[in-house]
Structure formats: structure tokens, C-alpha cells
Design a protein around this motif. Structure first.
Motif, short mmCIF file in Angstrom:
data_model
loop_
_atom_site.label_atom_id
_atom_site.label_comp_id
_atom_site.label_asym_id
_atom_site.label_seq_id
_atom_site.Cartn_x
_atom_site.Cartn_y
_atom_site.Cartn_z
N GLU A 80 -1.45 -9.06 9.55
CA GLU A 80 -1.03 -10.46 9.48
C GLU A 80 -1.84 -11.22 8.43
N LEU A 81 -3.13 -10.86 8.30
CA LEU A 81 -3.94 -11.48 7.24
C LEU A 81 -3.31 -11.20 5.87
N ALA A 82 -2.95 -9.94 5.66
CA ALA A 82 -2.36 -9.57 4.36
C ALA A 82 -1.08 -10.36 4.10
N ALA A 83 -0.25 -10.50 5.14
CA ALA A 83 1.01 -11.23 4.97
C ALA A 83 0.75 -12.70 4.61
N LEU A 84 -0.26 -13.28 5.23
CA LEU A 84 -0.55 -14.70 4.97
C LEU A 84 -1.14 -14.90 3.57
N VAL A 85 -2.06 -14.00 3.19
CA VAL A 85 -2.67 -14.11 1.85
C VAL A 85 -1.57 -14.00 0.80
N GLN A 86 -0.64 -13.07 1.05
CA GLN A 86 0.49 -12.88 0.13
C GLN A 86 1.33 -14.15 0.03
N ARG A 87 1.68 -14.72 1.17
CA ARG A 87 2.57 -15.89 1.17
C ARG A 87 1.90 -17.13 0.59
N LYS A 88 0.59 -17.21 0.72
CA LYS A 88 -0.12 -18.36 0.15
C LYS A 88 -0.55 -18.10 -1.29
N ASP A 89 -0.26 -16.87 -1.78
CA ASP A 89 -0.61 -16.47 -3.13
C ASP A 89 -2.09 -16.73 -3.44
N LEU A 90 -2.96 -16.34 -2.49
CA LEU A 90 -4.39 -16.55 -2.69
C LEU A 90 -5.00 -15.49 -3.60
N GLY A 91 -4.31 -14.37 -3.78
CA GLY A 91 -4.83 -13.30 -4.63
C GLY A 91 -4.21 -11.98 -4.24
N ASP A 92 -4.81 -10.89 -4.76
CA ASP A 92 -4.34 -9.55 -4.42
C ASP A 92 -5.13 -9.03 -3.23
N VAL A 93 -4.51 -8.11 -2.49
CA VAL A 93 -5.07 -7.68 -1.21
C VAL A 93 -5.40 -6.19 -1.22
N VAL A 94 -6.58 -5.84 -0.70
CA VAL A 94 -6.89 -4.44 -0.41
C VAL A 94 -6.98 -4.32 1.10
N LEU A 95 -6.17 -3.43 1.65
CA LEU A 95 -6.11 -3.23 3.10
C LEU A 95 -6.83 -1.91 3.39
N PHE A 96 -8.05 -2.03 3.95
CA PHE A 96 -8.93 -0.86 4.11
C PHE A 96 -8.99 -0.44 5.57
N ASP A 97 -8.95 0.87 5.80
CA ASP A 97 -9.16 1.37 7.17
C ASP A 97 -9.89 2.71 7.07
N ILE A 98 -10.19 3.30 8.22
CA ILE A 98 -10.90 4.58 8.23
C ILE A 98 -10.00 5.70 7.66
N PRO A 99 -10.62 6.81 7.20
CA PRO A 99 -9.82 7.88 6.56
C PRO A 99 -8.65 8.35 7.43
N GLN A 100 -8.86 8.45 8.76
CA GLN A 100 -7.78 8.91 9.65
C GLN A 100 -6.58 7.95 9.61
N LYS A 101 -6.81 6.72 9.17
CA LYS A 101 -5.72 5.74 9.14
C LYS A 101 -5.39 5.29 7.72
N ALA A 102 -5.81 6.11 6.74
CA ALA A 102 -5.56 5.74 5.33
C ALA A 102 -4.06 5.63 5.06
N ASN A 103 -3.30 6.61 5.56
CA ASN A 103 -1.85 6.56 5.31
C ASN A 103 -1.19 5.38 6.02
N PHE A 104 -1.70 5.08 7.20
CA PHE A 104 -1.19 3.91 7.93
C PHE A 104 -1.42 2.64 7.08
N ALA A 105 -2.64 2.52 6.53
CA ALA A 105 -2.95 1.35 5.70
C ALA A 105 -2.07 1.32 4.45
N LYS A 106 -1.86 2.50 3.86
CA LYS A 106 -1.02 2.56 2.66
C LYS A 106 0.42 2.19 2.98
N GLY A 107 0.91 2.68 4.12
CA GLY A 107 2.28 2.38 4.53
C GLY A 107 2.46 0.89 4.81
N LYS A 108 1.48 0.31 5.50
CA LYS A 108 1.57 -1.13 5.81
C LYS A 108 1.56 -1.95 4.51
N ALA A 109 0.69 -1.52 3.57
CA ALA A 109 0.60 -2.24 2.30
C ALA A 109 1.94 -2.18 1.55
#
Ligand code: A3D
Length: 313
Positions: free
Chosen positions: A18-47
Motif C-alpha cells: 500500500e505504501l508503494a501504491a500511495l508513493v506512486q499515486r502522489k508521484d513522490l519518487g521511484d520505489v524499491v520494494l525490498f523483502d527477504i530472499p525467500q520473498k524476492a519473487n513476491f516483491a518483484k511480482g508486486k512491483a
């Protein structure tokens, strides 16, 4: 020409998305969505989902999913939600054993890769986690805050507005102290555009609303089986925006106290002004005797859990 800002979100779960979605909609900048290695693909998919959502809605922000700290290098803002949320029946303090090693590993990654970022911690137990983050990184207090007061104040505002029959837009309210069941809704600072709330809401209703606010997080956990995420994300983005755009908003935030309100070496929620310098000022209110006593009780709870963190190696 100034380059686009970089906002690194540590934890790609419910609040992180939800943070990523809000930053995007407010055009505050570019987003890096970081998670642990076991959830790297999850983070990539969400991004990727969010970037595609941007293509539908017309937002250009780049959103990248990763588990590599190098991708967070040079971030202007870091918002930390890494850790587990509460389940029904748990208190925030019950999370400390799991979330303490997590905040320590996040602090180590941040110290190496983005030591100059303005940091907003959301992970619970909030006041102790933000304390530990600052202690481990050794960052100045201007650059490390905890999000809780904006959310708790919003809950208070909503319940009061509904009871008074007025728009939430006109409610001015502040909840201070620790992010726990003895947080301090400050009635003396609560107005409907300058009109004291006590003129519009009867004492017994106010008492019930204070109680509901204090248990506001638990009410949602009881209903959903996990923590709130829309309002916590909006609250943190309000703080990040105030820093990035030098808005100088006065927001209740967990900040490192060095004598303010009579407390030392403790993170707790008080009104602060956030601008390009980070925490630019801590505002000391003239609290009533009752409010001072409630703050002392809340500080005692925060000190207890902070001491657990300080003594744990
Ligand atoms: P959730 O959806 O589980 O997301 C947390 C994410 O953190 C998961 O994807 C984990 O894989 C990830 N994670 C775990 N360890 C690490 C690590 N070392 N580095 C990076 N990522 C990691 O939880 P959520 O987003 O609902 O909640 C996150 C935290 O916020 C919890 O501790 C909640 O209790 C807390 N919270 C605080 C508030 C406040 O008002 C302070 C409100 C709501 C939730």
C-alpha cells in the motif's frame, strides 16, 4: 535538474504494498520494494503489478522488487515494515522476540547502503523497534522517526467526527505517548476547527471514544486476523511527504527524547515538525495534570519494552 527521489520500502507485505501504491499515486519518487530472499519473487511480482497499475492509471513511477540491499543504495527515504504483524489475542509487545532480530538486520543493511536516508519505522512494538534502529545505526535523531501518532490521531479523529456529526476534515486531534493500550489522546488539543470538542461531544461519549482509540489497532486485528494496513501506510506517507516536500507539517511522531516532556533516552510519540531537515522541532504542549499522568503511565510501558530490547544481545 534535480533527479527523482528514491523511496525504499523494507518489507513488501500488506503495508509495504500500500505504501508503494500511495508513493506512486502522489508521484513522490521511484520505489524499491525490498523483502527477504525467500520473498524476492513476491516483491518483484508486486512491483510489476503496481507498475502495470500505473500504466492503467497514468503514473510513471518506477517500482522495483528486490532482496538485494544494493538496490536501496542512495535512498532518500526508508520506510520499514519488516517483521510480523499481530494475530488476534496478541499484544504488540508479544512481537518483540521475532521482530528484534529483524530490525537489527534491517539496521545493518541500511547503515551500509543508505545511511543518509530519512527513516520511518512502522514495525511493532513501534517505540522499541525505532529505538533499536537508531541505536544500532547511530543515526542522528532528526533522521529517524516512528509512525504511530498520525494513525492513532486519525482513529481518534474519525470516531469523534462520527459522534459530533461533522466532517473528519475539520477535526484537529492529537494522540501522544507510546503506541500501546495506554496511549494518550490529548483532549485539550482537540477541536473542530478551533471549537473545543467538549462543546460538541458529551463526557461519557468522549470517554468511550478514548477507550476505542486506545484499542483501535486490536479492534481491526480481531476482525481481520491481521494488522491494519491502509491507514498505517497513508500515515507514513504523510510523514515522508512532509520531509520530501519540506512541508513542515506538525505531526505526532515517535521521536528520540532528550529531556523533552521530562523523558530521556526514550522514543515516544510527541508533536514534531517534519521538513527537509527531518525532525526540525519537537513541540512541547502544556498538558493538563491528568494528561501528564497518562503520559507518565504510557512512558513507563514504553520504558519497560525498551529495556527488554536494550538488555537483549
Ligand atoms: P506483513 O504483511 O506480514 O509484511 C511484513 C513483511 O516483512 C513480510 O513480507 C516479511 O517477509 C518482511 N520481512 C521479514 N523480515 C524481513 C527482513 N529482515 N527484511 C525485509 N523484510 C522482511 O506485515 P504488515 O505489512 O501488515 O505489518 C508490518 C509491521 O507493521 C508489523 O510489525 C505490524 O505489527 C506493524 N504495524 C504497525 C502499525 C503502527 O501503527 C506502528 C500499524 C500496523 C502494523
Amino acid at each position: 535538474m534535480s533527479k527523482r527521489k528514491k523511496i525504499a520500502l523494507i518489507g513488501a507485505g500488506n503495508i509495504g504494498g500500500e505504501l508503494a501504491a500511495l508513493v506512486q499515486r502522489k508521484d513522490l519518487g521511484d520505489v524499491v520494494l525490498f523483502d527477504i530472499p525467500q520473498k524476492a519473487n513476491f516483491a518483484k511480482g508486486k512491483a510489476l503489478d503496481l507498475e502495470q497499475n500505473g500504466a492503467v492509471l497514468g503514473y510513471d513511477a518506477r517500482i522495483t522488487g528486490t532482496s538485494d540491499w544494493k538496490d536501496c543504495a542512495g535512498a532518500d527515504v526508508l520506510i520499514i515494515t519488516a517483521g510480523i504483524p499481530r494475530k488476534p489475542g496478541q499484544s504488540r509487545d508479544d512481537l518483540v522476540a521475532t521482530n528484534l532480530p529483524i530490525i537489527r538486520s534491517v539496521a545493518d543493511g541500511a547503515k551500509e547502503h543508505c545511511p543518509d536516508a530519512f527513516v520511518i519505522v512502522i514495525s511493532n512494538p513501534l517505540d522499541a523497534m525505532v529505538y533499536e534502529y537508531k541505536r544500532r545505526v547511530g543515526a542522528p535523531r532528526e533522521k529517524v522517526v516512528g509512525m504511530a501518532g498520525v494513525l492513532d490521531s486519525a482513529r481518534f479523529q474519525l470516531f469523534l467526527a462520527r459522534e459530533a456529526g461533522v466532517s473528519v476534515k475539520d477535526l484537529r486531534a492529537m494522540v501522544l505517548g507510546g503506541h500501546g493500550d495506554d496511549m494518550v489522546p490529548v483532549l485539550s488539543a482537540c477541536t473542530v476547527n478551533g471549537v473545543p470538542i467538549t462543546k460538541l461531544v458529551a463526557k461519557d461519549k468522549l470517554d468511550a471514544i478514548i477507550e476505542r482509540t486506545r484499542k483501535g489497532g486490536g479492534e481491526i486485528v480481531g476482525l481481520m486476523g491481521t494488522s491494519a494496513y491502509y491507514a498505517p501506510a497513508s500515515a507514513a506517507v504523510a510523514m515522508a511527504e512532509s520531509y520530501l516536500l519540506d512541508q513542515k507539517r506538525l505531526l505526532a511522531s515517535a521521536v528520540y527524547l532528550s529531556g523533552e516532556y521530562g523523558y530521556n533516552d526514550l522514543y515516544m510519540g510527541v508533536p514534531v515538525i517534519i521538513g527537509a531537515g527531518g525532525v526540525e522541532k519537537i513541540v512541547e504542549l502544556d498538558l493538563s495534570e491528568d494528561e501528564k499522568a497518562m503520559l507518565a503511565k504510557s512512558a513507563k510501558s514504553v520504558q519497560g519494552i525498551t529495556d527488554v530490547v536494550k538488555s537483549s544481545t
